[in-house]
Every structure is written in structure tokens, then in C-alpha cells.
Design a protein around this motif. Structure first.
Motif, PDB file in Angstrom:
ATOM      1  N   LEU A  23      49.282  13.745  53.329  1.00 53.89           N
ATOM      2  CA  LEU A  23      50.649  14.246  53.301  1.00 53.89           C
ATOM      3  C   LEU A  23      50.688  15.394  52.289  1.00 53.89           C
ATOM      4  CD1 LEU A  23      52.531  10.814  53.184  1.00 53.89           C
ATOM      5  CD2 LEU A  23      52.051  12.208  55.206  1.00 53.89           C
ATOM      6  N   LYS A  65      57.959  10.211  51.327  1.00 56.72           N
ATOM      7  CA  LYS A  65      56.496  10.292  51.388  1.00 56.72           C
ATOM      8  C   LYS A  65      55.858   8.987  50.922  1.00 56.72           C
ATOM      9  CE  LYS A  65      56.538  15.259  50.602  1.00 56.72           C
ATOM     10  NZ  LYS A  65      56.319  15.583  52.042  1.00 56.72           N
ATOM     11  N   ASP A 124      57.112  12.972  57.691  1.00 61.05           N
ATOM     12  CA  ASP A 124      56.124  12.178  56.968  1.00 61.05           C
ATOM     13  C   ASP A 124      55.981  10.797  57.598  1.00 61.05           C
ATOM     14  OD1 ASP A 124      55.334  13.913  54.697  1.00 61.05           O
ATOM     15  OD2 ASP A 124      57.455  13.790  54.186  1.00 61.05           O
ATOM     16  N   LYS A 174      49.584  15.833  57.672  1.00 64.91           N
ATOM     17  CA  LYS A 174      50.961  16.328  57.758  1.00 64.91           C
ATOM     18  C   LYS A 174      51.151  17.393  56.693  1.00 64.91           C
ATOM     19  CE  LYS A 174      55.521  16.623  56.951  1.00 64.91           C
ATOM     20  NZ  LYS A 174      56.278  16.994  55.730  1.00 64.91           N
ATOM     21  N   ILE A 227      48.868  11.767  49.036  1.00 65.71           N
ATOM     22  CA  ILE A 227      49.976  12.709  48.898  1.00 65.71           C
ATOM     23  C   ILE A 227      49.492  13.803  47.954  1.00 65.71           C
ATOM     24  CG2 ILE A 227      52.349  13.052  48.122  1.00 65.71           C
ATOM     25  CD1 ILE A 227      52.862  10.085  48.670  1.00 65.71           C
TER      26      ILE A 227
END
Length: 278
Positions: free
Chosen positions: A195, A235, A178, A11, A252
Motif C-alpha cells: 500500500l 490503510k 486500499d 496499490k 504500508i
């Protein structure tokens, strides 16, 4: 060992300064190595600019728990679809096809890929007071059509997905990208979820880029939750949902710099790890 069934969901955010087309070469490398890739993208900055130009500037809702989201009335959703499903989605697909990736751009509406529930009411904190909003067109993804996505992946396609989602009765709803990516990774039994946005990961101190939390396990989850502010809360929640759904690893990380996908897969950022019972 990674093989043809190894699946990575990526993402990439749509914040200011992020160019999702910059990931195309890395995605092409993953695909050529036999990895199945699903790309989910946002488009928040482009949407904000268009909304401003059209005289309908963006409003942000902050929930009592501190999560932030876009206020989505009917006009805002129309602008949202223009940018997410149109300009950004097709630019990403075009960029991928230029490097030999057989990409197909779809929103969560198409084929009912992301089916969700519209929120009947939203609690928003304004000036220290909580008010109820009942006409918002937002919600969350409940189900993902993994069979359809697997059919595309088996045919060598790379799905490029974007909100909105759709309700069972055919209403388009804004959903957090997310968390939609997390739901997609869970439904596909993905090995990894990345992410990527305009921050390096979860920071203990938002003002200090050197305060990165590098690894999150069940023992340090509370620390990550407490450190996350604003959109980072979404997130961290997405990462938790993916791990709880069986995804082995969630990172992340930053969408900037050289080779951001490779960097994130190598551990640059905040990595949530699924712990295997001993």
C-alpha cells in the motif's frame, strides 16, 4: 522461492505529489522475473482538482471512528469516474505498455470484478455533531472475481484496477481503494500486498517522520490502530483485512523516491506480518 505463481498486489495512492506511472519500470522488472502483479490505483488529487474546476468541490466525510472518505453524490461519482477510470487509469496502462508490460485497465465495474454493497446510511461528524447521510453512493467490496483476474494473469496480462465497484443490481459505488486492494489480494491468495502513498508508513507521531512503526504483529496491532489518523486508518484496516484473509505480508510505505516497490518489499515502511502458529 518466488515462482510464476508468486503474486503481489500493489496499490498506489492518488494523493498530491504521487505519480503512479513512476512505478512502471519496477513493475516491468517484477513481471519479467515471473511474478504475477495486480496494480490498483487511486486518483484523489486529480479528482479534487477537476471537481473544483467544475464548480463541485470535494467534500470529506469523517465517521465517528475517525475514518475519512469522499462524500459521493451522483455528480461527484461522474467526476470520479472521469478521472479514475479515464485519465489516470489510461495513463498508467499507457506507461506500462511503453516498458513492455501487457497491461489492461479495468474498473471494478467491468465484468463485475468488484461486487459490493451500497451503504444505506452514513454517519458523519460535523462540528462535533453526528448526522445521517442517506443519498451517498459509496460502499464496500464484498466479492472479487478471482477467476476472471486469474484468467488475465495466466494470459500474461497485468490488470490495472481502479474504483468504482458495482452492486448486484448495477449501481456504481465509490469504494476505498486500499480495502479493495486488500480484498483483491485475499481473493487471489496473494503473497504480498503493498500500500504505497505519500507517507512513509504508520507514524507514532504524525508530525515526526522518525516515529515510524516498522513492524506490526498481533501484539502491536493496538499501537498501530491508535497511531493511525485520517486516511491512514483505512490503510491499517486494509492491512488487517488482508492478513486475516491469508496474505502473508502487507507493507504500508512511500510511493516516492527511487525504487519504491523494491524499498517496500525490503521492509521500508510499516510491515504487517502474518504469524504462523508454532
Amino acid at each position: 522461492m518466488e515462482n510464476a505463481m508468486y503474486t503481489v498486489v500493489i496499490k498506489v495512492g492518488g494523493g498530491e505529489g504521487i505519480d503512479p506511472t513512476a512505478l512502471s519500470n519496477e513493475i516491468a522488472e517484477l513481471v519479467s522475473s515471473g511474478i504475477r502483479v495486480v496494480l490498483v490505483h487511486g486518483g484523489s488529487h486529480e479528482t479534487n482538482m477537476l471537481a473544483q474546476a467544475l464548480g463541485h468541490p470535494t467534500q470529506t466525510i469523517t465517521s465517528p471512528s475517525g475514518n475519512q472518505s469522499r462524500r459521493t453524490d451522483e455528480h461527484t461519482l461522474d467526476i470520479f469516474k472521469m478521472v479514475y477510470c479515464g485519465k489516470v487509469n489510461k495513463a498508467v496502462v499507457q506507461s506500462l505498455r511503453q516498458v513492455g508490460v501487457d497491461a489492461i485497465g479495468l474498473s471494478g465495474i467491468d465484468a463485475g470484478i468488484w461486487m459490493g454493497t451500497r451503504k444505506s446510511a452514513i454517519r458523519a461528524v460535523e462540528d462535533g455533531r453526528t448526522r445521517i447521510i442517506r443519498d451517498d453512493l459509496s460502499g464496500k467490496v464484498d466479492t472479487v472475481d478471482a477467476e476472471f483476474l486469474n484468467m488475465l494473469l495466466a494470459a500474461g496480462r497485468v490488470p490495472v484496477l481502479t474504483p468504482p465497484a458495482i452492486t448486484p443490481d448495477g449501481i456504481a459505488i465509490n469504494v476505498d481503494a486500499d480495502r479493495a486492494a486488500a480484498a483483491t489480494a485475499k481473493a487471489l491468495g496473494a503473497d504480498e500486498l503493498l500500500l504505497l502513498s505519500n507517507v512513509p508508513g504508520v507514524l507514532r507521531d504524525f508530525a515526526d517522520p522518525d516515529s515510524l512503526i516498522e513492524t506490526v504483529t498481533s501484539e502491536t496491532l493496538a499501537q498501530a490502530n491508535n497511531a493511525a489518523k485520517g486516511r491512514m486508518k483505512n490503510k491499517v484496516l486494509a492491512a488487517q483485512e488482508a492478513i486475516a484473509g491469508g496474505v502473508h505480508r502487507v507493507t504500508i510505505g512511500s510511493a516516492s523516491g527511487e525504487n519504491p516497490i523494491q524499498q517496500a518489499r525490503s521492509g521500508a515502511g510499516t510491515t504487517f506480518i502474518q504469524e504462523i502458529p508454532s
